[in-house]
Design a protein around this motif. Structure first.
Motif, PDB file in Angstrom:
ATOM      1  N   TYR A   9       0.832  -1.160  -0.006  1.00  0.00           N
ATOM      2  CA  TYR A   9       0.115   0.112  -0.056  1.00  0.00           C
ATOM      3  C   TYR A   9       0.915   1.315  -0.048  1.00  0.00           C
ATOM      4  O   TYR A   9       0.757   2.033  -0.782  1.00  0.00           O
ATOM      5  N   LEU A  10       1.863   1.308   0.778  1.00  0.00           N
ATOM      6  CA  LEU A  10       2.703   2.503   0.948  1.00  0.00           C
ATOM      7  C   LEU A  10       3.536   2.633  -0.289  1.00  0.00           C
ATOM      8  O   LEU A  10       3.835   3.727  -0.680  1.00  0.00           O
ATOM      9  N   ASP A  11       3.919   1.518  -1.071  1.00  0.00           N
ATOM     10  CA  ASP A  11       4.516   1.453  -2.279  1.00  0.00           C
ATOM     11  C   ASP A  11       3.968   2.185  -3.143  1.00  0.00           C
ATOM     12  O   ASP A  11       4.339   2.988  -4.148  1.00  0.00           O
ATOM     13  N   ARG A  12       2.663   1.835  -3.407  1.00  0.00           N
ATOM     14  CA  ARG A  12       1.747   2.347  -4.452  1.00  0.00           C
ATOM     15  C   ARG A  12       1.708   3.970  -4.209  1.00  0.00           C
ATOM     16  O   ARG A  12       1.529   4.652  -5.155  1.00  0.00           O
ATOM     17  N   MET A  13       1.310   4.334  -3.015  1.00  0.00           N
ATOM     18  CA  MET A  13       1.325   5.522  -2.655  1.00  0.00           C
ATOM     19  C   MET A  13       2.491   6.417  -2.813  1.00  0.00           C
ATOM     20  O   MET A  13       2.464   7.617  -3.737  1.00  0.00           O
ATOM     21  N   ALA A  14       3.751   5.960  -2.641  1.00  0.00           N
ATOM     22  CA  ALA A  14       4.933   6.470  -2.976  1.00  0.00           C
ATOM     23  C   ALA A  14       5.131   6.569  -4.606  1.00  0.00           C
ATOM     24  O   ALA A  14       5.336   7.791  -5.153  1.00  0.00           O
ATOM     25  N   ALA A  15       4.633   5.643  -5.398  1.00  0.00           N
ATOM     26  CA  ALA A  15       4.844   5.470  -6.721  1.00  0.00           C
ATOM     27  C   ALA A  15       3.803   6.643  -7.478  1.00  0.00           C
ATOM     28  O   ALA A  15       4.109   7.315  -8.373  1.00  0.00           O
ATOM     29  N   ALA A  16       2.554   6.470  -6.887  1.00  0.00           N
ATOM     30  CA  ALA A  16       1.526   7.558  -7.500  1.00  0.00           C
ATOM     31  C   ALA A  16       2.028   9.104  -7.111  1.00  0.00           C
ATOM     32  O   ALA A  16       1.872  10.192  -7.942  1.00  0.00           O
ATOM     33  N   TYR A  17       2.478   9.275  -6.035  1.00  0.00           N
ATOM     34  CA  TYR A  17       3.211  10.595  -5.519  1.00  0.00           C
ATOM     35  C   TYR A  17       4.431  11.051  -6.280  1.00  0.00           C
ATOM     36  O   TYR A  17       4.318  12.116  -7.134  1.00  0.00           O
ATOM     37  N   ASP A  21       0.573  11.856  -9.955  1.00  0.00           N
ATOM     38  CA  ASP A  21      -0.719  11.263  -9.916  1.00  0.00           C
ATOM     39  C   ASP A  21      -1.486  11.593  -8.778  1.00  0.00           C
ATOM     40  O   ASP A  21      -1.607  10.658  -8.106  1.00  0.00           O
ATOM     41  N   ALA A  22      -1.880  12.912  -8.719  1.00  0.00           N
ATOM     42  CA  ALA A  22      -2.889  13.179  -7.622  1.00  0.00           C
ATOM     43  C   ALA A  22      -4.072  12.222  -7.614  1.00  0.00           C
ATOM     44  O   ALA A  22      -4.634  11.976  -6.238  1.00  0.00           O
ATOM     45  N   LYS A  23      -4.654  12.038  -8.644  1.00  0.00           N
ATOM     46  CA  LYS A  23      -5.874  11.138  -8.529  1.00  0.00           C
ATOM     47  C   LYS A  23      -5.400   9.641  -7.880  1.00  0.00           C
ATOM     48  O   LYS A  23      -6.332   9.033  -7.159  1.00  0.00           O
ATOM     49  N   ALA A  24      -4.499   9.284  -8.313  1.00  0.00           N
ATOM     50  CA  ALA A  24      -4.037   7.822  -7.971  1.00  0.00           C
ATOM     51  C   ALA A  24      -3.792   7.991  -6.537  1.00  0.00           C
ATOM     52  O   ALA A  24      -4.169   6.895  -5.643  1.00  0.00           O
ATOM     53  N   CYS A  25      -3.135   9.152  -6.163  1.00  0.00           N
ATOM     54  CA  CYS A  25      -2.816   9.163  -4.514  1.00  0.00           C
ATOM     55  C   CYS A  25      -4.242   9.299  -3.746  1.00  0.00           C
ATOM     56  O   CYS A  25      -4.418   8.575  -2.998  1.00  0.00           O
ATOM     57  N   ALA A  26      -5.092  10.018  -4.275  1.00  0.00           N
ATOM     58  CA  ALA A  26      -6.495  10.129  -3.648  1.00  0.00           C
ATOM     59  C   ALA A  26      -7.276   8.837  -3.586  1.00  0.00           C
ATOM     60  O   ALA A  26      -7.925   8.442  -2.624  1.00  0.00           O
ATOM     61  N   LEU A  28      -6.392   6.177  -2.966  1.00  0.00           N
ATOM     62  CA  LEU A  28      -5.860   5.034  -1.870  1.00  0.00           C
ATOM     63  C   LEU A  28      -6.725   5.251  -0.509  1.00  0.00           C
ATOM     64  O   LEU A  28      -6.579   4.894   0.524  1.00  0.00           O
ATOM     65  N   PHE A  29      -7.554   6.421  -0.589  1.00  0.00           N
ATOM     66  CA  PHE A  29      -8.229   6.733   0.547  1.00  0.00           C
ATOM     67  C   PHE A  29      -9.804   6.534   0.202  1.00  0.00           C
ATOM     68  O   PHE A  29     -10.247   6.349  -0.802  1.00  0.00           O
ATOM     69  N   THR A  30     -10.466   6.347   1.247  1.00  0.00           N
ATOM     70  CA  THR A  30     -11.843   6.328   1.244  1.00  0.00           C
ATOM     71  C   THR A  30     -12.297   7.437   0.853  1.00  0.00           C
ATOM     72  O   THR A  30     -11.946   8.704   0.816  1.00  0.00           O
ATOM     73  N   GLU A  31     -13.752   7.290   0.274  1.00  0.00           N
ATOM     74  CA  GLU A  31     -14.501   8.745  -0.130  1.00  0.00           C
ATOM     75  C   GLU A  31     -14.646   9.809   0.998  1.00  0.00           C
ATOM     76  O   GLU A  31     -14.668  10.883   0.820  1.00  0.00           O
ATOM     77  N   ASP A  32     -14.918   9.607   2.251  1.00  0.00           N
ATOM     78  CA  ASP A  32     -15.130  10.115   3.372  1.00  0.00           C
ATOM     79  C   ASP A  32     -13.777  10.337   4.283  1.00  0.00           C
ATOM     80  O   ASP A  32     -13.779  10.813   5.353  1.00  0.00           O
ATOM     81  N   ALA A  33     -12.809   9.865   3.698  1.00  0.00           N
ATOM     82  CA  ALA A  33     -11.307  10.081   4.587  1.00  0.00           C
ATOM     83  C   ALA A  33     -11.080  11.348   4.940  1.00  0.00           C
ATOM     84  O   ALA A  33     -11.646  12.454   4.433  1.00  0.00           O
ATOM     85  N   ARG A  46     -12.354  12.485  -0.382  1.00  0.00           N
ATOM     86  CA  ARG A  46     -11.553  12.280  -1.388  1.00  0.00           C
ATOM     87  C   ARG A  46     -11.143  13.212  -2.248  1.00  0.00           C
ATOM     88  O   ARG A  46     -10.060  13.436  -2.797  1.00  0.00           O
ATOM     89  N   ALA A  47     -12.295  13.940  -2.734  1.00  0.00           N
ATOM     90  CA  ALA A  47     -12.009  15.159  -3.672  1.00  0.00           C
ATOM     91  C   ALA A  47     -11.154  16.278  -3.043  1.00  0.00           C
ATOM     92  O   ALA A  47     -10.171  16.718  -3.682  1.00  0.00           O
ATOM     93  N   ALA A  48     -11.354  16.306  -1.973  1.00  0.00           N
ATOM     94  CA  ALA A  48     -10.431  17.537  -1.104  1.00  0.00           C
ATOM     95  C   ALA A  48      -9.032  16.958  -1.103  1.00  0.00           C
ATOM     96  O   ALA A  48      -7.922  17.754  -1.201  1.00  0.00           O
ATOM     97  N   ILE A  49      -8.971  15.608  -0.913  1.00  0.00           N
ATOM     98  CA  ILE A  49      -7.563  14.864  -0.711  1.00  0.00           C
ATOM     99  C   ILE A  49      -6.643  14.919  -2.264  1.00  0.00           C
ATOM    100  O   ILE A  49      -5.649  15.247  -2.347  1.00  0.00           O
ATOM    101  N   GLU A  50      -7.592  14.742  -3.068  1.00  0.00           N
ATOM    102  CA  GLU A  50      -7.021  14.992  -4.446  1.00  0.00           C
ATOM    103  C   GLU A  50      -6.425  16.275  -4.776  1.00  0.00           C
ATOM    104  O   GLU A  50      -5.436  16.376  -5.159  1.00  0.00           O
TER     105      GLU A  50
END
Length: 117
Positions: A9-17, A21-26, A28-33, A46-50
């Motif tokens: 999971y952390l590797d996927r976040m690092a790769a997206a970052y 790729d902001a959308k791929a980062c977001a 990885l979070f729930t809709e209401d994160a 999720r939209a605000a996180i993106e």
């Protein structure tokens, strides 16, 4: 959630970052994160996180995570990790609470980022 699943999971976040790729980062979070950070105001949903990640990934970096501690019970997991942007600024510690989704995927429900600065 096993240590291996968590590191994946952390590797996927690092790769997206690192890919900017902001959308791929977001995704990885729930809709209401919730994301709380010493680098920016809270991002709720999720939209605000993106939108927040759009700013964060605009500048290239070599994002990485090093797992410090973790645990899980059923469909809930948590971790503490160190993160680095690959340069002097933007390093710190993160704590995540993750939730297994009905499709088996893990997504962050909440995240706290604490910068070293």
């Amino acid at each position: 959630m096993t240590e291996e699943e968590l590191q994946t999971y952390l590797d996927r976040m690092a790769a997206a970052y690192s890919a900017g790729d902001a959308k791929a980062c977001a995704n990885l979070f729930t809709e209401d994160a919730q994301l709380h950070s010493s680098f920016a105001p809270p991002a709720l949903g999720r939209a605000a996180i993106e939108a927040l990640h759009e700013d964060w990934v605009a500048e290239p970096s070599a994002k990485s995570f090093v797992l410090v501690d973790h645990g899980s019970a059923g469909d809930i997991a948590w971790c503490v990790c160190r993160f680095s942007e690959g340069h002097e600024a933007g390093n710190g510690t993160s704590q995540l609470i993750l939730e297994r989704q009905t499709n088996g995927a893990w997504r962050a429900r909440s995240c706290w980022l604490f910068g070293d600065d």
